[in-house]
Scaffold this active site. Structure first.
Site, PDB file in Angstrom:
ATOM      1  N   ARG A   1      -8.240   4.226   0.166  1.00  0.00           N
ATOM      2  CA  ARG A   1      -8.899   3.269   1.074  1.00  0.00           C
ATOM      3  C   ARG A   1      -8.925   1.859   0.499  1.00  0.00           C
ATOM      4  O   ARG A   1      -9.302   1.671  -0.661  1.00  0.00           O
ATOM      5  CB  ARG A   1     -10.328   3.717   1.369  1.00  0.00           C
ATOM      6  CG  ARG A   1     -10.389   5.019   2.119  1.00  0.00           C
ATOM      7  CD  ARG A   1      -9.943   4.823   3.556  1.00  0.00           C
ATOM      8  NE  ARG A   1      -9.712   6.096   4.215  1.00  0.00           N
ATOM      9  CZ  ARG A   1      -9.339   6.215   5.479  1.00  0.00           C
ATOM     10  NH1 ARG A   1      -9.150   5.142   6.224  1.00  0.00           N
ATOM     11  NH2 ARG A   1      -9.144   7.391   6.002  1.00  0.00           N
ATOM     12  N   CYS A   2      -8.556   0.902   1.320  1.00  0.00           N
ATOM     13  CA  CYS A   2      -8.475  -0.490   0.864  1.00  0.00           C
ATOM     14  C   CYS A   2      -9.182  -1.411   1.841  1.00  0.00           C
ATOM     15  O   CYS A   2      -9.441  -1.036   2.986  1.00  0.00           O
ATOM     16  CB  CYS A   2      -7.018  -0.932   0.809  1.00  0.00           C
ATOM     17  SG  CYS A   2      -6.009   0.096  -0.232  1.00  0.00           S
TER      18      CYS A   2
ATOM     19  N   GLY B   1     -22.618   4.062  12.889  1.00  0.00           N
ATOM     20  CA  GLY B   1     -21.991   2.978  13.651  1.00  0.00           C
ATOM     21  C   GLY B   1     -20.553   3.253  14.017  1.00  0.00           C
ATOM     22  O   GLY B   1     -20.204   3.306  15.188  1.00  0.00           O
TER      23      GLY B   1
ATOM     24  N   ARG C   1       0.820  -1.214   0.000  1.00  0.00           N
ATOM     25  CA  ARG C   1       0.000   0.000   0.000  1.00  0.00           C
ATOM     26  C   ARG C   1       0.861   1.274   0.000  1.00  0.00           C
ATOM     27  O   ARG C   1       0.582   2.249   0.686  1.00  0.00           O
ATOM     28  CB  ARG C   1      -0.973  -0.007   1.191  1.00  0.00           C
ATOM     29  CG  ARG C   1      -2.083  -1.029   1.051  1.00  0.00           C
ATOM     30  CD  ARG C   1      -3.020  -0.973   2.236  1.00  0.00           C
ATOM     31  NE  ARG C   1      -2.334  -1.286   3.468  1.00  0.00           N
ATOM     32  CZ  ARG C   1      -2.757  -0.970   4.690  1.00  0.00           C
ATOM     33  NH1 ARG C   1      -3.900  -0.327   4.838  1.00  0.00           N
ATOM     34  NH2 ARG C   1      -2.071  -1.292   5.758  1.00  0.00           N
ATOM     35  N   GLU C   2       1.917   1.241  -0.839  1.00  0.00           N
ATOM     36  CA  GLU C   2       2.818   2.393  -0.902  1.00  0.00           C
ATOM     37  C   GLU C   2       2.063   3.651  -1.370  1.00  0.00           C
ATOM     38  O   GLU C   2       2.324   4.756  -0.894  1.00  0.00           O
ATOM     39  CB  GLU C   2       3.973   2.114  -1.878  1.00  0.00           C
ATOM     40  CG  GLU C   2       4.965   1.055  -1.408  1.00  0.00           C
ATOM     41  CD  GLU C   2       4.536  -0.385  -1.701  1.00  0.00           C
ATOM     42  OE1 GLU C   2       3.367  -0.618  -2.108  1.00  0.00           O
ATOM     43  OE2 GLU C   2       5.366  -1.293  -1.511  1.00  0.00           O
TER      44      GLU C   2
ATOM     45  N   HIS D   1     -17.439  10.981   3.330  1.00  0.00           N
ATOM     46  CA  HIS D   1     -16.278  10.568   2.540  1.00  0.00           C
ATOM     47  C   HIS D   1     -15.388  11.744   2.178  1.00  0.00           C
ATOM     48  O   HIS D   1     -14.375  11.571   1.501  1.00  0.00           O
ATOM     49  CB  HIS D   1     -16.711   9.812   1.284  1.00  0.00           C
ATOM     50  CG  HIS D   1     -17.120   8.393   1.588  1.00  0.00           C
ATOM     51  ND1 HIS D   1     -18.403   8.056   1.930  1.00  0.00           N
ATOM     52  CD2 HIS D   1     -16.410   7.247   1.652  1.00  0.00           C
ATOM     53  CE1 HIS D   1     -18.465   6.756   2.166  1.00  0.00           C
ATOM     54  NE2 HIS D   1     -17.270   6.247   2.005  1.00  0.00           N
TER      55      HIS D   1
HETATM   56  C1  LIG Z   1     -18.112   1.235   4.140  1.00  0.00           C
HETATM   57  N1  LIG Z   1     -17.309   0.737   3.097  1.00  0.00           N
HETATM   58  C2  LIG Z   1     -16.690  -0.489   3.168  1.00  0.00           C
HETATM   59  C3  LIG Z   1     -16.600  -1.251   2.001  1.00  0.00           C
HETATM   60  N2  LIG Z   1     -16.013  -2.468   2.031  1.00  0.00           N
HETATM   61  C4  LIG Z   1     -15.543  -2.953   3.184  1.00  0.00           C
HETATM   62  N3  LIG Z   1     -14.994  -4.175   3.218  1.00  0.00           N
HETATM   63  N4  LIG Z   1     -15.606  -2.245   4.329  1.00  0.00           N
HETATM   64  C5  LIG Z   1     -16.172  -1.019   4.358  1.00  0.00           C
HETATM   65  O1  LIG Z   1     -16.203  -0.397   5.414  1.00  0.00           O
HETATM   66  N5  LIG Z   1     -17.098  -0.784   0.857  1.00  0.00           N
HETATM   67  C6  LIG Z   1     -17.842   0.435   0.769  1.00  0.00           C
HETATM   68  C7  LIG Z   1     -17.508   1.413   1.817  1.00  0.00           C
HETATM   69  C8  LIG Z   1     -16.346   2.300   1.489  1.00  0.00           C
HETATM   70  N6  LIG Z   1     -15.114   1.588   1.474  1.00  0.00           N
HETATM   71  C9  LIG Z   1     -14.177   1.659   2.448  1.00  0.00           C
HETATM   72  C10 LIG Z   1     -13.170   0.751   2.364  1.00  0.00           C
HETATM   73  C11 LIG Z   1     -12.128   0.793   3.286  1.00  0.00           C
HETATM   74  C12 LIG Z   1     -12.130   1.732   4.289  1.00  0.00           C
HETATM   75  C13 LIG Z   1     -11.001   1.837   5.232  1.00  0.00           C
HETATM   76  O2  LIG Z   1     -10.977   2.703   6.059  1.00  0.00           O
HETATM   77  N7  LIG Z   1      -9.993   0.979   5.128  1.00  0.00           N
HETATM   78  C14 LIG Z   1      -8.814   1.092   5.930  1.00  0.00           C
HETATM   79  C15 LIG Z   1      -8.288  -0.267   6.348  1.00  0.00           C
HETATM   80  C16 LIG Z   1      -9.158  -0.925   7.358  1.00  0.00           C
HETATM   81  C17 LIG Z   1      -8.409  -2.040   8.047  1.00  0.00           C
HETATM   82  O3  LIG Z   1      -8.467  -3.172   7.640  1.00  0.00           O
HETATM   83  N8  LIG Z   1      -7.663  -1.704   9.058  1.00  0.00           N
HETATM   84  C18 LIG Z   1      -6.881  -2.661   9.814  1.00  0.00           C
HETATM   85  C19 LIG Z   1      -5.405  -2.586   9.459  1.00  0.00           C
HETATM   86  C20 LIG Z   1      -4.928  -1.182   9.533  1.00  0.00           C
HETATM   87  C21 LIG Z   1      -3.492  -0.951   9.106  1.00  0.00           C
HETATM   88  O4  LIG Z   1      -3.256  -0.298   8.106  1.00  0.00           O
HETATM   89  N9  LIG Z   1      -2.516  -1.385   9.897  1.00  0.00           N
HETATM   90  C22 LIG Z   1      -1.161  -0.986   9.718  1.00  0.00           C
HETATM   91  C23 LIG Z   1      -0.429  -1.255  11.016  1.00  0.00           C
HETATM   92  C24 LIG Z   1      -1.041  -0.468  12.152  1.00  0.00           C
HETATM   93  C25 LIG Z   1      -0.491   0.900  12.320  1.00  0.00           C
HETATM   94  O5  LIG Z   1       0.577   1.035  12.891  1.00  0.00           O
HETATM   95  O6  LIG Z   1      -1.165   1.859  11.896  1.00  0.00           O
HETATM   96  C26 LIG Z   1      -0.516  -1.794   8.618  1.00  0.00           C
HETATM   97  O7  LIG Z   1      -1.003  -2.872   8.276  1.00  0.00           O
HETATM   98  O8  LIG Z   1       0.475  -1.311   8.072  1.00  0.00           O
HETATM   99  C27 LIG Z   1      -7.068  -2.371  11.307  1.00  0.00           C
HETATM  100  O9  LIG Z   1      -7.663  -1.340  11.627  1.00  0.00           O
HETATM  101  O10 LIG Z   1      -6.629  -3.199  12.109  1.00  0.00           O
HETATM  102  C28 LIG Z   1      -7.767   1.824   5.135  1.00  0.00           C
HETATM  103  O11 LIG Z   1      -6.900   2.434   5.807  1.00  0.00           O
HETATM  104  O12 LIG Z   1      -7.753   1.783   3.899  1.00  0.00           O
HETATM  105  C29 LIG Z   1     -13.160   2.630   4.368  1.00  0.00           C
HETATM  106  C30 LIG Z   1     -14.205   2.592   3.463  1.00  0.00           C
HETATM  107  N1  LIG Z   2     -21.758   0.391  10.489  1.00  0.00           N
HETATM  108  C1  LIG Z   2     -20.816   0.676   9.442  1.00  0.00           C
HETATM  109  C2  LIG Z   2     -21.519   0.835   8.132  1.00  0.00           C
HETATM  110  C3  LIG Z   2     -20.691   1.281   7.017  1.00  0.00           C
HETATM  111  S1  LIG Z   2     -21.414   1.017   5.488  1.00  0.00           S
HETATM  112  C4  LIG Z   2     -20.041   1.929   9.770  1.00  0.00           C
HETATM  113  O1  LIG Z   2     -20.596   2.767  10.444  1.00  0.00           O
HETATM  114  O2  LIG Z   2     -18.890   2.065   9.369  1.00  0.00           O
END
Ligand SMILES: CN1c2c(nc(N)[nH]c2=O)NC[C@@H]1CNc1ccc(C(=O)N[C@@H](CCC(=O)N[C@@H](CCC(=O)N[C@@H](CCC(=O)O)C(=O)O)C(=O)O)C(=O)O)cc1
Ligand SMILES: N[C@@H](CCS)C(=O)O
Ligand SMILES: [Zn+2]
Length: 714
Positions: free
Chosen positions: A477-478, A394, A22-23, A654
């Protein structure tokens, strides 16, 4: 004269771009926060592109795509390419990111789901005032960059028909074709042999007028005198009636999704077929037998091997997953492994054309449904709340500390008990904040969840999760889609502990928070040996157990999110009613175990929900919260017939922008004009996890102030 270049034997329609670690995410977020310069961001982009081309070449792929990289979104890139940058963004410090994310002064462009995927694109804004004008810097730049590294590439661009249909402006076809013609000429002058125009919109139902637009577009582009050869790619389904139309134009090649679509009966002997036999939508290894049979069955002048769509939707590589069970890993292929499959298929001997082996699936499981009482009876039995009740969806901000703590538990450097204490402390912070702001229905904030789907997958049997299997959802975002590979069951309650802890801290009602069965399945990679419907029902039964346990623990409001309900809607109308019937049945199966005095909420976001309002009504939730602010209240035109509680969002979460009180008030006024006031709820568009506490506090304060202004008039 048409170009004579031969299409390479193997290719992919596109590739992930967020970076194997995720660079790009880190570079973007650092640039947005003002911690790095645009030049530093661009350097990371160049490194990622170089890495991709090198890796694809190392794996033996001979047709390398370019212009598949994007700093935010490839549809937004296409808008920039064609000059469709609305005037109000042109003076922003960085117009590209102003369109994507907004600025303090400007709201961003609309964002919605890309076909039936969990990827979100920026919706092009095309009006009568839009002047299309070519700016080919990006595709030309990538061609030159690759060439400097020793690679000839095939630029990939969203095609004119799809671009205009996404922007709701197909009537501008004649105007937009000028820049496309110029682009082809500029690429030819650069020595480019092939260009790929992506037309995924053609795998949906298209009217005769739209099919005529396809014909006109590709007749005109085909007539450009000096141009590269044209590949028109149609991922995500079957071209159906659009295929003979395309086949009748001068395009040299068509890209077919032969995983979802059938081998065409149409005679394509004057074309090259770029056969998408390796799925870009799942993580299962390709059946060589099926793929070779499909390749052999296509009647074309040349058949080359490809993916069914861009590999954007799958993670980079299994090599980054040492923790996966070896027996499961054997069955999997991520992007790099899929490229290797494409290369191997291109090198394999093709059998003589024969029958494609059918995948046989066992019959669907029968469904028994208990019904809850009628809405009026339930509403009378449920909690009494003030008019225009306020709530959130939520999640509250996911702090760096919590993410780091979760990572530390995984690394074995933080005891689980310490982590759980931190989660409790965060829940308390969120409860106190909501009390202070004056919200009516509280949430616990979801601090214990890495993701609303992955968290449940980690607590259910039948799923595996990855450590690095990141897939871009939008911008930076991933998500790491879980892998649903076996029968689903819930060994123990999942959320009850956190919900009851949150409720113990306050007298106000706290909503229990669950992800619905359709969404859990939609945002996972799903086994393909059972009908999707049966897999969704298995998940529904697990969620049903959780609903019952929450209710038994005294939780009086339970939200079951189904943001992906619209996303899984089949692209062809003929298949939609069957899907909606079982998807709604699955939701009701998950929720109908609740008694009448438990208020069931559901939530949908970014999903053009107006197209499935009848189905949303069919979910029979007591309250539905829905994305609306980001699209300027568009949904309000369609909701008057909606029968129960409804909360169209008044805050676009967003974007980092804080909406002003007047802005929220205006949206709220439009809402109470469209709906009976006693059914209106006040809430943001979606969860707050991607925002900061500072933004959330300021925004929710404005939401509450606006609500109080309206309440004072009731
Ligand atoms: C609501 N939405 C979602 C969708 N799909 C999902 N599967 N989930 C959703 O919530 N689709 C529609 C919408 C909009 N889409 C998104 C998608 C992704 C995010 C988001 O915020 N993603 C985060 C990653 C979330 C996660 O898995 N976090 C983990 C790991 C975190 C991390 O990066 N860790 C670091 C180490 C820790 C540190 O030191 O910081 C690493 O691995 O390097 C966790 O929290 O544990 C994102 O950042 O992209 C939002 C909406
Ligand atoms: N309960 C979730 C829904 C996202 S679609 C949230 O608040 O992130
Ligand atoms: Zn949402």
């Amino acid at each position: 004269m048409s170009p004579t270049a031969v299409f390479p034997a193997s290719t992919v329609l596109g590739y992930p771009r967020i970076g194997p670690r995720r660079e790009l995410k880190r570079a973007l977020e650092s640039y947005w926060a003002g911690r790095s310069t645009r030049a530093e961001l661009d350097r990371v982009g160049a490194e990622l592109r170089e890495r991709t081309w090198r890796r694809l070449a190392e794996l033996g792929l001979d047709g390398l795509p370019s212009n598949t990289f994007s700093l935010y979104d490839h549809v937004l890139d296409t808008a920039v390419l064609l000059g469709a940058v609305p005037k109000r963004y042109r003076d922003a410090a960085d117009p590209y990111f102003a369109m994507a994310r907004g600025t303090e002064e400007l709201a961003p462009l609309r964002m919605t789901k890309w076909f039936d995927t969990n990827y979100h694109y920026i919706v092009p804004e095309i009006g009568p005032e839009t002047v299309f004008e070519l700016d080919a810097a990006k595709p030309l730049g990538e061609v030159r960059e690759a060439r400097a590294l020793g690679y000839e590439t095939r630029p990939v661009v969203v095609g004119p028909v799809t671009f205009l249909l996404l922007g709701g402006a197909l009537d501008r076809l004649d105007d937009v074709l000028g820049p496309y013609e110029e682009l082809l000429a500029a690429l030819a002058a650069e020595g480019v042999a092939w260009v790929q125009l992506d037309e995924p919109a053609l795998v949906g139902d298209r009217t005769p007028e739209e099919l005529d637009a396809v014909r006109r577009a590709y007749e005109r582009l085909g007539a450009v005198t000096a141009r590269p050869a044209l590949l028109v790619a149609a991922p995500y389904g079957d071209l159906g009636e659009a295929l003979p139309v395309l086949a009748g134009t001068p395009v040299e090649a068509v890209g077919l999704d032969l995983v979802r679509g059938g081998v065409p009966a149409v005679d394509l002997t004057s074309k090259t077929v770029v056969a998408g036999v390796v799925s870009g939508r799942d993580v299962w290894r390709t059946s060589q037998e099926r793929a070779l049979a499909a390749l052999a069955a296509v009647r074309a002048s040349r058949v080359t091997v490809s993916t069914s769509c861009s590999l954007l939707h799958v993670p980079y590589t299994l090599a980054a997953e040492p923790g996966l069970d070896p027996a499961l890993k054997e069955r999997l292929a991520f992007a790099e492994e899929k490229v290797a499959e494409v290369v191997a298929l291109a090198a394999a001997d093709r059998p003589a054309a024969g029958r494609i082996p059918e995948v046989s699936v066992p019959p669907a499981a029968p469904v028994a449904l208990e019904e809850r009482g009628p809405y009026a009876v339930r509403a009378a039995a449920q909690l009494t709340l003030p008019p225009l009740p306020t709530t959130t969806i939520g999640s509250f901000p996911q702090t760096g500390e919590l993410r780091a703590a979760r990572a530390a538990v995984l690394a074995g450097t933080l005891p689980q008990a310490d982590y759980e204490q931190r989660v409790e402390a965060e829940i308390e912070r969120v409860i106190r904040l909501q009390e202070r702001l004056g919200l009516d229905v509280l949430v616990h904030g979801e601090p214990e969840r890495n993701d609303m789907v992955q968290y449940f997958a980690e607590h259910l049997d039948g799923f595996a999760v990855t450590g690095n299997g990141w897939v871009q959802s939008y911008g930076s975002r991933c998500t790491r889609p879980p892998i649903l590979h076996g029968d689903v069951a819930r060994p123990a309650p999942i959320t009850v502990r956190w919900a009851t802890y949150a409720q113990s801290l306050t007298d106000r009602p706290v909503k229990g928070m669950l992800t619905g069965p359709v969404t859990i399945v939609a945002w996972s990679f799903v086994r393909d040996d059972l009908p999707l419907r049966d897999v969704v029902f298995q998940v529904a039964d697990a969620i049903r157990d959780e609903v019952r346990d929450l209710e038994a623990a005294g939780v009086r409001i339970i939200q079951v999110d189904e943001p992906a309900l619209r996303e899984l809607l089949p692209l062809r109308r003929a298949a939609q009613s069957d899907y909606l019937e079982w998807a709604v049945a699955a939701y009701r199966r998950a929720t109908s175990g609740a008694s009448d005095h438990t208020q069931i909420h559901t939530h949908l976001c970014y999903s053009d929900a107006d197209q499935i309002l009848a189905a949303i009504d069919g979910l029979d939730a007591d309250v539905t919260t829905i994305e609306s602010a980001r699209s300027g209240g568009r949904i309000l035109g369609s909701v008057p017939g909606f029968g129960r509680g409804l909360g169209p969002g008044v805050y676009d979460i967003h974007s980092p922008r804080v909406p002003a009180v007047d802005e929220v008030e205006a949206l709220l006024r439009r809402t109470v004009e469209a709906l009976p006031v006693e059914r209106v709820w006040v809430n943001p568009d979606c969860g707050l996890k991607t925002r900061t506490y500072e933004e959330v506090e300021a925004s929710l304060t404005n939401v509450i102030t606006a609500t109080r202004r309206l309440r004072a008039e009731l």
